[in-house]
Design an enzyme around this catalytic site. Structure first.
Site, short mmCIF file in Angstrom:
data_model
loop_
_atom_site.label_atom_id
_atom_site.label_comp_id
_atom_site.label_asym_id
_atom_site.label_seq_id
_atom_site.Cartn_x
_atom_site.Cartn_y
_atom_site.Cartn_z
N GLY A 36 0.97 -1.01 0.38
CA GLY A 36 0.02 0.10 -0.03
C GLY A 36 0.75 1.52 -0.09
N ARG A 110 -8.46 -10.78 -13.39
CA ARG A 110 -10.26 -11.54 -13.75
C ARG A 110 -10.23 -12.43 -13.40
NH1 ARG A 110 -11.10 -8.74 -19.59
NH2 ARG A 110 -8.73 -9.56 -19.51
N ASP A 140 5.91 -5.31 5.53
CA ASP A 140 6.46 -6.49 5.87
C ASP A 140 6.77 -7.64 4.61
OD1 ASP A 140 3.95 -6.71 5.90
OD2 ASP A 140 3.89 -7.08 8.26
N THR A 162 5.56 2.54 5.86
CA THR A 162 3.84 1.94 5.79
C THR A 162 3.22 3.26 6.90
OG1 THR A 162 2.34 0.05 7.04
CG2 THR A 162 4.84 0.03 7.19
N ASP A 164 1.29 2.21 8.93
CA ASP A 164 0.86 1.33 10.16
C ASP A 164 2.08 1.35 10.71
OD1 ASP A 164 -1.04 0.12 8.55
OD2 ASP A 164 -0.69 -1.35 7.99
N ASP A 166 4.47 -0.83 11.42
CA ASP A 166 4.20 -2.48 11.95
C ASP A 166 5.79 -3.13 11.26
OD1 ASP A 166 2.83 -3.11 9.60
OD2 ASP A 166 1.95 -4.00 10.60
N ARG A 208 -3.88 -1.97 10.25
CA ARG A 208 -4.20 -3.75 10.50
C ARG A 208 -3.84 -4.51 11.81
NH1 ARG A 208 0.02 -6.54 6.68
NH2 ARG A 208 1.61 -5.45 7.52
O1 F6P Z 1 -0.90 -1.21 5.60
C1 F6P Z 1 -1.98 -0.23 4.85
C2 F6P Z 1 -2.96 -0.43 4.70
O2 F6P Z 1 -3.50 1.00 4.87
C3 F6P Z 1 -3.67 -1.00 6.21
O3 F6P Z 1 -3.74 0.23 6.59
C4 F6P Z 1 -5.09 -1.77 5.67
O4 F6P Z 1 -5.48 -2.02 6.15
C5 F6P Z 1 -4.81 -1.78 4.22
O5 F6P Z 1 -3.40 -1.00 3.59
C6 F6P Z 1 -5.67 -1.69 2.93
O6 F6P Z 1 -5.63 -1.97 2.31
P1 F6P Z 1 -6.57 -1.75 0.73
O7 F6P Z 1 -5.52 -0.45 0.45
O8 F6P Z 1 -5.92 -2.89 -0.20
O9 F6P Z 1 -7.96 -2.03 1.28
#
Ligand code: F6P
Length: 386
Positions: A36, A110, A140, A162, A164, A166, A208
């Site tokens: 992400g 798809r 990670d 990230t 997060d 984490d 997360r």
């Molecule tokens: O790891 C980053 C993050 O934004 C998390 O906080 C969240 O759970 C996830 O990615 C959301 O993922 P997506 O962009 O696939 O909805």
């Protein structure tokens, strides 16, 4: 050591631990941004390209859309013009994806059930481009995958990112500070409307399985209740806190809930499953459930807000631009020092590095007994476990 030359350890006839310097000239470095997106990715791209060119005269090939670009051999050689003016931009000019694991690769989304191992394509494209090293920027999932790919003979240095925060092995990731800033602004804004309407406001933030984002923006914004995955909550405890505030004349309450929070004995709320991802479960929706339960129990009007992807967007804070630049330039130095299969990290105030295997062990979580939690409790924050 002269510019452009890497050090290499030798364990052969020279005996264990003897180091032969200046073995291989590094000229071409691959770069990808995976997972992400997080504010500060462009600062890393800029930092890598500038440090590689300025300090070592090396070239950088940017792969498009994370591992997808590496599997398909898609990307471009990055020049000054590509990275000029991007320091302050959110997102990543290379593109990214958090659903393309080369070992469980889906060619066409798809058909998510048609999965194959595309790691051979990765190695082929790395060698086809005559890359001497790869810098992989990611969370990670990306970092764990990079560690596995090191076993294919790819020379990789990882950079942790990230919102997060984490990633195991580093005290901080870039992107987190910007996300905290965005989320804290949301808490501040919810405060005024909550106070005006005498409501309970529930703000759901990302993270997360980790509560760093909720904890930090919750404390910074003066949230009354903060619910994080590391401390399962009891609804009674949350409602008692709200009712108690009411009795003391505080007719509104602010609750910050991490998307991964859950009640004692309960389960997390899953938004969707995404095939091909490193982590297939996407969390989200706990705030709606919680708001309904609180309104039923307390008879107080309750609203919820899911902050969602706003937390990943926008201009990186100066802190994140600085940290991303530190990580980028340190990663380039590691490449030229021959420190492969390692991840750049922040330890206290110092830039360091750890084995690339570390982030794959487990996410870095908030310890319920940490000073941060004690600090929040000291100012009256309820974690739903009292
Ligand atoms: O790891 C980053 C993050 O934004 C998390 O906080 C969240 O759970 C996830 O990615 C959301 O993922 P997506 O962009 O696939 O909805």
């Amino acid at each position: 050591m002269p510019q452009g030359l890497a050090r290499k350890s030798c364990f052969s006839r020279f005996g264990r631990g003897v180091t032969l310097a200046l073995v291989k000239q590094i000229q071409r470095i691959g770069l990808l941004t995976g997972g992400g997106d997080a504010p500060g990715l462009n600062a890393v791209v800029r930092g890598v390209v500038k440090a590689a060119m300025n300090n070592y005269g090396a070239r950088v090939f940017g792969f498009y859309d994370a591992f997808r670009g590496l599997v398909r051999g898609e990307g471009k050689w990055l020049h000054w013009n590509d990275v000029s003016g991007i320091l302050t931009q959110g997102g990543t000019i290379l593109g990214t994806t958090n659903r393309d694991n080369p070992y469980l690769y889906v060619d066409d989304h798809r058909h998510p059930d048609r999965v194959r191992d595309a790691s051979g394509d990765v190695a082929r494209n790395y060698h086809k481009l005559k890359l001497d090293a790869l810098i992989a920027v990611g969370g990670d999932g990306t970092l764990q995958c990079s560690h596995t790919m090191s076993k294919l003979g790819l020379r990789i240095v990882g950079v942790p990112k990230t919102i997060d925060n984490d990633v195991r092995g580093t005290d901080l990731t870039f992107g987190f500070n910007t996300a905290v800033t965005t989320a804290t602004e949301a808490v501040d804004k919810l405060h005024t409307t909550a106070a005006s309407h005498h409501r309970v406001m529930v703000l759901e933030v990302m993270g997360r399985t980790a509560g760093w984002l909720a904890l930090t923006c919750g404390v910074a914004g003066g949230g009354d209740v903060i619910l994080i995955p590391e401390i399962p909550y009891r609804l009674d405890s949350v409602c008692n806190k709200i009712k108690d505030r009411h009795r003391r004349g505080k007719r509104f309450s602010i609750i910050v809930v991490a998307e991964g929070a859950r009640a004692v004995g309960g389960a997390v709320v899953v938004r969707e499953l995404v095939a091909g991802s490193f982590e297939q479960v996407r969390l989200g929706g706990i705030s709606a459930l919680l708001a309904k339960q609180i309104e039923e129990r307390t008879s107080l009007e309750t609203r919820y807000t899911i902050l969602g992807h706003l937390q990943r967007g926008g201009t990186p804070t100066p802190f994140d631009r600085y940290l991303a630049t530190q990580f980028a330039t340190a990663a380039v130095e590691m490449v030229f020092a021959g420190h492969f299969n390692r991840m750049v990290s922040l330890r206290g105030a110092k830039i360091a590095s750890v084995p690339l295997s570390i982030p794959g062990h487990a996410p870095r979580l908030v310890s319920p007994r940490s000073q941060a939690i004690r600090m929040a409790r000291s100012v009256g924050t309820c974690f739903g476990d009292e």
